[in-house]
Design a protein around this motif. Structure first.
Motif, PDB file in Angstrom:
ATOM      1  N   GLU A  76      31.005  41.069  28.340  1.00 32.20           N
ATOM      2  CA  GLU A  76      32.225  41.632  28.948  1.00 32.20           C
ATOM      3  C   GLU A  76      33.034  40.540  29.639  1.00 32.20           C
ATOM      4  OE1 GLU A  76      33.438  44.296  28.249  1.00 32.20           O
ATOM      5  OE2 GLU A  76      31.860  45.693  27.701  1.00 32.20           O
ATOM      6  N   LEU A  77      32.332  39.585  30.243  1.00 29.51           N
ATOM      7  CA  LEU A  77      33.049  38.488  30.903  1.00 29.51           C
ATOM      8  C   LEU A  77      33.800  37.652  29.869  1.00 29.51           C
ATOM      9  CD1 LEU A  77      33.702  36.744  33.404  1.00 29.51           C
ATOM     10  CD2 LEU A  77      31.625  35.468  32.944  1.00 29.51           C
ATOM     11  N   GLN A  78      33.145  37.375  28.753  1.00 30.17           N
ATOM     12  CA  GLN A  78      33.786  36.568  27.709  1.00 30.17           C
ATOM     13  C   GLN A  78      35.052  37.265  27.187  1.00 30.17           C
ATOM     14  OE1 GLN A  78      31.199  34.896  24.777  1.00 30.17           O
ATOM     15  NE2 GLN A  78      32.822  34.660  23.284  1.00 30.17           N
ATOM     16  N   VAL A  79      34.967  38.571  26.983  1.00 28.35           N
ATOM     17  CA  VAL A  79      36.142  39.326  26.512  1.00 28.35           C
ATOM     18  C   VAL A  79      37.281  39.199  27.525  1.00 28.35           C
ATOM     19  CG1 VAL A  79      36.989  41.656  26.003  1.00 28.35           C
ATOM     20  CG2 VAL A  79      34.762  40.928  25.147  1.00 28.35           C
ATOM     21  N   ALA A  80      36.939  39.350  28.802  1.00 27.32           N
ATOM     22  CA  ALA A  80      37.966  39.266  29.852  1.00 27.32           C
ATOM     23  C   ALA A  80      38.564  37.859  29.926  1.00 27.32           C
ATOM     24  CB  ALA A  80      37.352  39.646  31.196  1.00 27.32           C
ATOM     25  N   LEU A  81      37.721  36.849  29.758  1.00 27.16           N
ATOM     26  CA  LEU A  81      38.199  35.465  29.827  1.00 27.16           C
ATOM     27  C   LEU A  81      39.179  35.162  28.699  1.00 27.16           C
ATOM     28  CD1 LEU A  81      34.918  33.531  30.696  1.00 27.16           C
ATOM     29  CD2 LEU A  81      36.910  33.823  32.148  1.00 27.16           C
ATOM     30  N   VAL A  82      38.816  35.588  27.488  1.00 26.84           N
ATOM     31  CA  VAL A  82      39.689  35.320  26.340  1.00 26.84           C
ATOM     32  C   VAL A  82      41.040  36.018  26.540  1.00 26.84           C
ATOM     33  CG1 VAL A  82      39.987  35.713  23.860  1.00 26.84           C
ATOM     34  CG2 VAL A  82      37.796  34.902  24.729  1.00 26.84           C
ATOM     35  N   ALA A  83      40.996  37.273  27.014  1.00 25.51           N
ATOM     36  CA  ALA A  83      42.246  38.031  27.227  1.00 25.51           C
ATOM     37  C   ALA A  83      43.122  37.325  28.255  1.00 25.51           C
ATOM     38  CB  ALA A  83      41.907  39.446  27.687  1.00 25.51           C
ATOM     39  N   LEU A  84      42.496  36.868  29.339  1.00 23.99           N
ATOM     40  CA  LEU A  84      43.286  36.230  30.405  1.00 23.99           C
ATOM     41  C   LEU A  84      43.854  34.880  29.956  1.00 23.99           C
ATOM     42  CD1 LEU A  84      42.434  36.463  34.110  1.00 23.99           C
ATOM     43  CD2 LEU A  84      43.355  34.336  33.256  1.00 23.99           C
ATOM     44  N   LEU A  85      43.042  34.103  29.235  1.00 20.76           N
ATOM     45  CA  LEU A  85      43.504  32.780  28.777  1.00 20.76           C
ATOM     46  C   LEU A  85      44.619  32.921  27.743  1.00 20.76           C
ATOM     47  CD1 LEU A  85      40.073  30.902  28.485  1.00 20.76           C
ATOM     48  CD2 LEU A  85      41.806  30.550  30.223  1.00 20.76           C
ATOM     49  N   GLU A  86      44.476  33.918  26.875  1.00 23.05           N
ATOM     50  CA  GLU A  86      45.506  34.123  25.841  1.00 23.05           C
ATOM     51  C   GLU A  86      46.832  34.565  26.448  1.00 23.05           C
ATOM     52  OE1 GLU A  86      42.903  35.140  21.819  1.00 23.05           O
ATOM     53  OE2 GLU A  86      43.747  36.793  22.987  1.00 23.05           O
ATOM     54  N   ALA A  87      46.741  35.276  27.580  1.00 23.47           N
ATOM     55  CA  ALA A  87      47.971  35.793  28.201  1.00 23.47           C
ATOM     56  C   ALA A  87      48.657  34.755  29.087  1.00 23.47           C
ATOM     57  CB  ALA A  87      47.622  37.026  29.033  1.00 23.47           C
ATOM     58  N   ASP A  88      47.992  33.636  29.339  1.00 25.95           N
ATOM     59  CA  ASP A  88      48.546  32.645  30.271  1.00 25.95           C
ATOM     60  C   ASP A  88      49.563  31.732  29.567  1.00 25.95           C
ATOM     61  OD1 ASP A  88      47.905  31.410  33.129  1.00 25.95           O
ATOM     62  OD2 ASP A  88      48.264  29.766  31.716  1.00 25.95           O
ATOM     63  N   ALA A  89      50.753  31.646  30.129  1.00 24.63           N
ATOM     64  CA  ALA A  89      51.837  30.868  29.496  1.00 24.63           C
ATOM     65  C   ALA A  89      51.539  29.365  29.532  1.00 24.63           C
ATOM     66  CB  ALA A  89      53.147  31.158  30.212  1.00 24.63           C
ATOM     67  N   GLY A  90      50.941  28.901  30.614  1.00 19.93           N
ATOM     68  CA  GLY A  90      50.625  27.466  30.752  1.00 19.93           C
ATOM     69  C   GLY A  90      49.647  27.005  29.682  1.00 19.93           C
ATOM     70  N   ILE A  91      48.672  27.833  29.373  1.00 23.07           N
ATOM     71  CA  ILE A  91      47.675  27.492  28.356  1.00 23.07           C
ATOM     72  C   ILE A  91      48.282  27.605  26.962  1.00 23.07           C
ATOM     73  CG2 ILE A  91      45.496  28.275  27.303  1.00 23.07           C
ATOM     74  CD1 ILE A  91      44.591  28.857  30.195  1.00 23.07           C
ATOM     75  N   ALA A  92      49.094  28.629  26.765  1.00 27.46           N
ATOM     76  CA  ALA A  92      49.751  28.817  25.454  1.00 27.46           C
ATOM     77  C   ALA A  92      50.638  27.621  25.122  1.00 27.46           C
ATOM     78  CB  ALA A  92      50.558  30.107  25.465  1.00 27.46           C
TER      79      ALA A  92
ATOM     80  N   VAL B  68      33.939  24.229  35.093  1.00 26.58           N
ATOM     81  CA  VAL B  68      32.891  25.181  35.476  1.00 26.58           C
ATOM     82  C   VAL B  68      33.399  26.125  36.571  1.00 26.58           C
ATOM     83  CG1 VAL B  68      30.501  25.415  36.239  1.00 26.58           C
ATOM     84  CG2 VAL B  68      31.205  23.384  35.007  1.00 26.58           C
ATOM     85  N   PHE B  69      33.125  27.409  36.375  1.00 32.09           N
ATOM     86  CA  PHE B  69      33.512  28.425  37.352  1.00 32.09           C
ATOM     87  C   PHE B  69      32.278  29.258  37.724  1.00 32.09           C
ATOM     88  CE2 PHE B  69      37.246  27.514  34.882  1.00 32.09           C
ATOM     89  CZ  PHE B  69      38.279  27.485  35.812  1.00 32.09           C
ATOM     90  N   GLU B  70      32.431  29.930  38.847  1.00 33.02           N
ATOM     91  CA  GLU B  70      31.378  30.863  39.265  1.00 33.02           C
ATOM     92  C   GLU B  70      32.046  32.183  39.591  1.00 33.02           C
ATOM     93  OE1 GLU B  70      27.926  30.840  42.653  1.00 33.02           O
ATOM     94  OE2 GLU B  70      29.949  30.296  43.205  1.00 33.02           O
ATOM     95  N   THR B  71      31.446  33.260  39.136  1.00 34.75           N
ATOM     96  CA  THR B  71      32.005  34.577  39.455  1.00 34.75           C
ATOM     97  C   THR B  71      30.883  35.542  39.826  1.00 34.75           C
ATOM     98  OG1 THR B  71      33.442  36.358  38.672  1.00 34.75           O
ATOM     99  CG2 THR B  71      32.014  35.385  37.028  1.00 34.75           C
ATOM    100  N   LEU B  72      31.218  36.476  40.694  1.00 38.44           N
ATOM    101  CA  LEU B  72      30.258  37.503  41.070  1.00 38.44           C
ATOM    102  C   LEU B  72      30.733  38.836  40.510  1.00 38.44           C
ATOM    103  CD1 LEU B  72      27.728  38.313  42.719  1.00 38.44           C
ATOM    104  CD2 LEU B  72      29.220  38.641  44.689  1.00 38.44           C
ATOM    105  N   LEU B  73      29.907  39.424  39.642  1.00 34.70           N
ATOM    106  CA  LEU B  73      30.260  40.702  39.018  1.00 34.70           C
ATOM    107  C   LEU B  73      29.395  41.809  39.613  1.00 34.70           C
ATOM    108  CD1 LEU B  73      30.587  39.651  35.256  1.00 34.70           C
ATOM    109  CD2 LEU B  73      32.393  39.847  36.976  1.00 34.70           C
ATOM    110  N   ASP B  74      30.040  42.829  40.097  1.00 35.29           N
ATOM    111  CA  ASP B  74      29.344  43.926  40.774  1.00 35.29           C
ATOM    112  C   ASP B  74      29.319  45.138  39.847  1.00 35.29           C
ATOM    113  OD1 ASP B  74      28.195  45.504  42.664  1.00 35.29           O
ATOM    114  OD2 ASP B  74      30.053  45.888  43.750  1.00 35.29           O
ATOM    115  N   GLY B  75      28.145  45.724  39.667  1.00 35.18           N
ATOM    116  CA  GLY B  75      28.073  46.952  38.873  1.00 35.18           C
ATOM    117  C   GLY B  75      26.968  46.939  37.852  1.00 35.18           C
TER     118      GLY B  75
END
Lengths: 130, 135
Positions: free
Chosen positions: B8-24, B128-135
């Motif tokens: 789920e994190l990978q899906v969210a990362l790809v969506a966010l990176l694809e939507a970012d204008a600076g990366i595009a 490298v990033f660190e994230t805390l996922l709750d649930g």
């Protein structure tokens, strides 16, 4: 110039109050710090095959500390190699440095220090109250 | 039901990176899990994802350390890989990741390296990033 020592007796009295519960808290903080270094080092390790990544691990030491094994290739990857040659003398160039141990240590430094401070504060509080 | 933390994190990362204008602007749409061969550079690849359970009495959570890798073009030197790394940091550091089934408590940039590729083709950055996922 002389050295003045103050608060030694008080500190020693507090240290004597360290209970197994406080020790366990220190050990937990140590383990979590080691796990964070291991995780970051695994992400930074350049190996595509997973050979290096799979060998990065932390193991508990007898004194409550943690030993981190960065794997057999870590020394070569961290610093690169000298010029290499085959048996017949053909030049094979230098093995490039792809450091991942130092960046993992540096990148987690603040977080590890904060976790240690938290454990020490909790221990002092318990020792004072007890 | 939500998938595992890593997926789920990978899906969210790809969506966010694809939507970012600076990366595009730097890599166009070249954001890969496993890049095709031959691949056009520069591109971004989802790196290693290391989930670790958070031990608590009030529910389930995971601390996830993950990497994003950026690969530069031949002869573009360290600059292009570093620019990609900076764009990734700008997009993800402190971002509210939309991870299906989990709440993102935080997402923080930890460190990065930019080095010459072993094959000598170009430079690569690992962020490298660190994230805390709750649930």
């Amino acid at each position: 110039m002389g050295v003045k020592v103050s608060g030694m007796k008080k500190a020693r009295r507090l240290l004597l109050k360290i209970t197994p519960a406080i020790k366990a808290e220190f050990e937990a903080a140590n383990r979590e710090n080691a796990e964070l270094i291991v995780d970051v080092a695994k992400v930074l390790a350049p190996s595509k095959s997973g050979f290096t990544r799979g060998r990065i691990r932390n193991v508990p030491a007898v004194d409550g500390g943690q030993i981190i094994d960065f794997g057999p290739l870590s020394r070569i990857l961290e610093g690169g190699t000298e010029l290499r040659a085959t048996k017949t003398g053909a030049n094979r160039g230098k093995g490039p440095a792809r450091p991942f141990v130092r960046p993992a240590m540096q990148g987690t430094k603040k977080k590890r220090a904060a976790r240690n401070r938290k454990a020490i504060k909790a221990a002092i509080k318990v020792a004072k109250d007890g | 039901m939500a998938d595992s933390y890593a997926i789920e994190l990978q899906v969210a990362l790809v969506a966010l990176l694809e939507a970012d204008a600076g990366i595009a602007a730097l890599v166009s749409e070249r954001i890969y899990d496993e890049p095709p061969q031959p691949v056009m550079r520069p591109y971004i690849k989802i790196g290693d994802i290391e989930p670790r359970p958070v031990r608590s009495s009030c529910g389930k959570a995971a601390n996830v350390v993950f990497g994003i890798e950026a690969y530069s073009r031949p002869n573009s030197g360290r600059i292009e890989a570093t620019r990609c790394a900076e764009a990734v940091v700008s997009a993800l550091d402190g971002a509210a990741l939309d991870v299906v089934g989990y709440r993102t408590v935080y997402c923080r940039w930890l460190t990065q390296t930019v080095e010459s590729d072993g094959d000598g083709v170009g430079y690569s950055a690992i962020i490298v990033f660190e994230t805390l996922l709750d649930g």
